[in-house]
Design a protein around this motif. Structure first.
Motif, PDB file in Angstrom:
ATOM      1  N   SER A  73      19.047  -0.564 -43.157  1.00 39.93           N
ATOM      2  CA  SER A  73      18.589   0.822 -42.993  1.00 39.93           C
ATOM      3  C   SER A  73      17.626   1.140 -44.124  1.00 39.93           C
ATOM      4  N   THR A  74      16.425   1.586 -43.785  1.00 42.03           N
ATOM      5  CA  THR A  74      15.414   1.811 -44.823  1.00 42.03           C
ATOM      6  C   THR A  74      14.845   3.228 -44.830  1.00 42.03           C
ATOM      7  N   THR A  75      15.303   4.085 -43.927  1.00 43.43           N
ATOM      8  CA  THR A  75      14.819   5.462 -43.894  1.00 43.43           C
ATOM      9  C   THR A  75      15.950   6.391 -44.320  1.00 43.43           C
ATOM     10  N   PHE A  76      15.668   7.210 -45.332  1.00 43.39           N
ATOM     11  CA  PHE A  76      16.660   8.124 -45.890  1.00 43.39           C
ATOM     12  C   PHE A  76      16.131   9.551 -45.836  1.00 43.39           C
ATOM     13  N   VAL A  77      17.021  10.479 -45.549  1.00 48.59           N
ATOM     14  CA  VAL A  77      16.673  11.899 -45.558  1.00 48.59           C
ATOM     15  C   VAL A  77      17.189  12.485 -46.863  1.00 48.59           C
ATOM     16  N   ILE A  78      16.336  13.281 -47.522  1.00 45.39           N
ATOM     17  CA  ILE A  78      16.748  13.961 -48.760  1.00 45.39           C
ATOM     18  C   ILE A  78      16.522  15.456 -48.612  1.00 45.39           C
ATOM     19  N   ASP A  79      17.213  16.215 -49.467  1.00 47.99           N
ATOM     20  CA  ASP A  79      17.113  17.673 -49.465  1.00 47.99           C
ATOM     21  C   ASP A  79      16.597  18.240 -50.784  1.00 47.99           C
ATOM     22  N   ASN A  80      16.531  17.404 -51.833  1.00 45.62           N
ATOM     23  CA  ASN A  80      16.208  17.952 -53.159  1.00 45.62           C
ATOM     24  C   ASN A  80      15.728  16.851 -54.109  1.00 45.62           C
ATOM     25  N   LEU A  81      15.292  17.271 -55.301  1.00 39.93           N
ATOM     26  CA  LEU A  81      14.768  16.337 -56.297  1.00 39.93           C
ATOM     27  C   LEU A  81      15.825  15.378 -56.816  1.00 39.93           C
ATOM     28  N   ASP A  82      17.076  15.843 -56.950  1.00 35.85           N
ATOM     29  CA  ASP A  82      18.132  14.959 -57.445  1.00 35.85           C
ATOM     30  C   ASP A  82      18.321  13.762 -56.521  1.00 35.85           C
ATOM     31  N   GLU A  83      18.342  14.009 -55.215  1.00 33.74           N
ATOM     32  CA  GLU A  83      18.495  12.907 -54.254  1.00 33.74           C
ATOM     33  C   GLU A  83      17.249  12.024 -54.249  1.00 33.74           C
ATOM     34  N   LEU A  84      16.091  12.615 -54.411  1.00 36.73           N
ATOM     35  CA  LEU A  84      14.853  11.839 -54.486  1.00 36.73           C
ATOM     36  C   LEU A  84      14.923  10.840 -55.638  1.00 36.73           C
ATOM     37  N   LYS A  85      15.347  11.296 -56.795  1.00 40.41           N
ATOM     38  CA  LYS A  85      15.402  10.434 -57.984  1.00 40.41           C
ATOM     39  C   LYS A  85      16.373   9.276 -57.809  1.00 40.41           C
ATOM     40  N   LYS A  86      17.438   9.479 -57.031  1.00 41.67           N
ATOM     41  CA  LYS A  86      18.389   8.393 -56.772  1.00 41.67           C
ATOM     42  C   LYS A  86      17.735   7.232 -56.030  1.00 41.67           C
ATOM     43  N   LEU A  87      16.686   7.513 -55.277  1.00 41.79           N
ATOM     44  CA  LEU A  87      16.034   6.487 -54.467  1.00 41.79           C
ATOM     45  C   LEU A  87      14.936   5.739 -55.223  1.00 41.79           C
ATOM     46  N   GLN A  88      14.572   6.210 -56.410  1.00 43.49           N
ATOM     47  CA  GLN A  88      13.470   5.588 -57.147  1.00 43.49           C
ATOM     48  C   GLN A  88      13.669   4.090 -57.402  1.00 43.49           C
ATOM     49  N   PRO A  89      14.861   3.625 -57.755  1.00 42.66           N
ATOM     50  CA  PRO A  89      15.002   2.173 -57.985  1.00 42.66           C
ATOM     51  C   PRO A  89      14.701   1.310 -56.747  1.00 42.66           C
ATOM     52  N   TYR A  90      14.676   1.922 -55.587  1.00 38.95           N
ATOM     53  CA  TYR A  90      14.488   1.195 -54.332  1.00 38.95           C
ATOM     54  C   TYR A  90      13.140   1.511 -53.682  1.00 38.95           C
ATOM     55  N   ARG A  91      12.216   2.047 -54.460  1.00 38.42           N
ATOM     56  CA  ARG A  91      10.972   2.606 -53.933  1.00 38.42           C
ATOM     57  C   ARG A  91      10.140   1.651 -53.100  1.00 38.42           C
ATOM     58  N   GLY A  92      10.218   0.387 -53.339  1.00 39.72           N
ATOM     59  CA  GLY A  92       9.439  -0.566 -52.550  1.00 39.72           C
ATOM     60  C   GLY A  92      10.080  -0.926 -51.217  1.00 39.72           C
ATOM     61  N   ARG A  93      11.293  -0.441 -50.997  1.00 40.28           N
ATOM     62  CA  ARG A  93      12.049  -0.869 -49.814  1.00 40.28           C
ATOM     63  C   ARG A  93      12.364   0.252 -48.832  1.00 40.28           C
ATOM     64  N   ILE A  94      11.974   1.485 -49.153  1.00 39.64           N
ATOM     65  CA  ILE A  94      12.441   2.619 -48.352  1.00 39.64           C
ATOM     66  C   ILE A  94      11.318   3.556 -47.929  1.00 39.64           C
ATOM     67  N   GLY A  95      11.633   4.376 -46.956  1.00 34.75           N
ATOM     68  CA  GLY A  95      10.816   5.515 -46.562  1.00 34.75           C
ATOM     69  C   GLY A  95      11.720   6.739 -46.584  1.00 34.75           C
ATOM     70  N   ILE A  96      11.129   7.882 -46.808  1.00 37.19           N
ATOM     71  CA  ILE A  96      11.918   9.100 -46.996  1.00 37.19           C
ATOM     72  C   ILE A  96      11.427  10.197 -46.061  1.00 37.19           C
ATOM     73  N   LEU A  97      12.373  10.958 -45.538  1.00 35.50           N
ATOM     74  CA  LEU A  97      12.085  12.193 -44.815  1.00 35.50           C
ATOM     75  C   LEU A  97      12.650  13.333 -45.640  1.00 35.50           C
ATOM     76  N   LEU A  98      11.881  14.381 -45.819  1.00 38.60           N
ATOM     77  CA  LEU A  98      12.310  15.548 -46.584  1.00 38.60           C
ATOM     78  C   LEU A  98      12.791  16.619 -45.617  1.00 38.60           C
ATOM     79  N   ARG A  99      14.079  17.007 -45.750  1.00 37.41           N
ATOM     80  CA  ARG A  99      14.663  18.002 -44.853  1.00 37.41           C
ATOM     81  C   ARG A  99      14.368  19.403 -45.376  1.00 37.41           C
ATOM     82  N   VAL A 100      13.830  20.231 -44.479  1.00 38.74           N
ATOM     83  CA  VAL A 100      13.468  21.609 -44.794  1.00 38.74           C
ATOM     84  C   VAL A 100      14.493  22.536 -44.138  1.00 38.74           C
ATOM     85  N   SER A 101      14.884  23.551 -44.846  1.00 37.64           N
ATOM     86  CA  SER A 101      15.868  24.507 -44.339  1.00 37.64           C
ATOM     87  C   SER A 101      15.177  25.638 -43.584  1.00 37.64           C
TER      88      SER A 101
END
Length: 185
Positions: free
Chosen positions: A77-105
């Motif tokens: 699984s390489t696509t992750f949904v985040i809601d905030n900067l804290d969750e974004l920072k958790k994904l930084q070590p894996y930056r070459g392996r993932i794609g991100i979707l930003l969830r808007v409220s």
């Protein structure tokens, strides 16, 4: 599923396992070649037992531990949904392996279960999070939203789709990598 697929041609559909994690249902969804919305390592284990490939998943849990992220990546699984900067920072070590979707409220007063306070960043936070992602070497592929559960009309979905489209067009003028995916929840 087939009715929804016909109503939304050219849209990739992802079944939220948490809605009904019943094996027979998941087998049917798999046979229809749908994707899966996963929120836990346990849900990944269920899919592993069904021999579903990780590329057919989106990891949507709003709070992920490093173990959750590693388990998802090991599964494929390489696509992750985040809601905030804290969750974004958790994904930084894996930056070459993932794609991100930003969830808007989006506030949804007519939903039986309004999830706008539980999930997503505010519209005002979107640009900052995307620019922070670029600074961290992470690519946000698009936006996501959830207008709540048991919404009786399509009005809120239509409004959220239009607003996300507008934000994506505006941000694509300012970002290095374009936003190209809209996850409509």
């Amino acid at each position: 599923y087939r009715s929804l697929q016909q109503a939304l041609p050219n849209v990739d559909l992802f079944y939220a396992i948490k809605a009904l994690p019943q094996i027979d249902v998941l087998k049917v969804i798999d046979e229809l070649d749908a994707g899966f919305d996963v929120a836990s390592s346990g849900e990944l284990d269920i899919l592993l037992g069904l021999k579903v490939g990780g590329r057919r998943t989106i990891h949507t849990h709003p709070i992920k531990s490093d173990k959750d992220i590693r388990d998802a990546l090991r599964f494929g699984s390489t696509t992750f949904v985040i809601d905030n900067l804290d969750e974004l920072k958790k994904l930084q070590p894996y930056r070459g392996r993932i794609g991100i979707l930003l969830r808007v409220s989006f506030r949804s007063e007519n939903a039986k279960v309004d999830l706008s306070k539980k999930f997503g960043c505010t519209e005002d936070e979107v640009a900052n999070i995307i620019f922070q992602a670029e600074q961290l070497g992470l690519h946000i592929k698009g936006l996501s939203f959830h207008v709540g559960s048991q919404v009786e009309t399509s009005d809120k979905h239509v409004a959220a789709i239009q607003r996300c489209r507008d934000m994506m067009l505006e941000l694509n003028q300012k970002t290095k990598a374009p936003l190209s995916i809209l996850d409509i929840g």
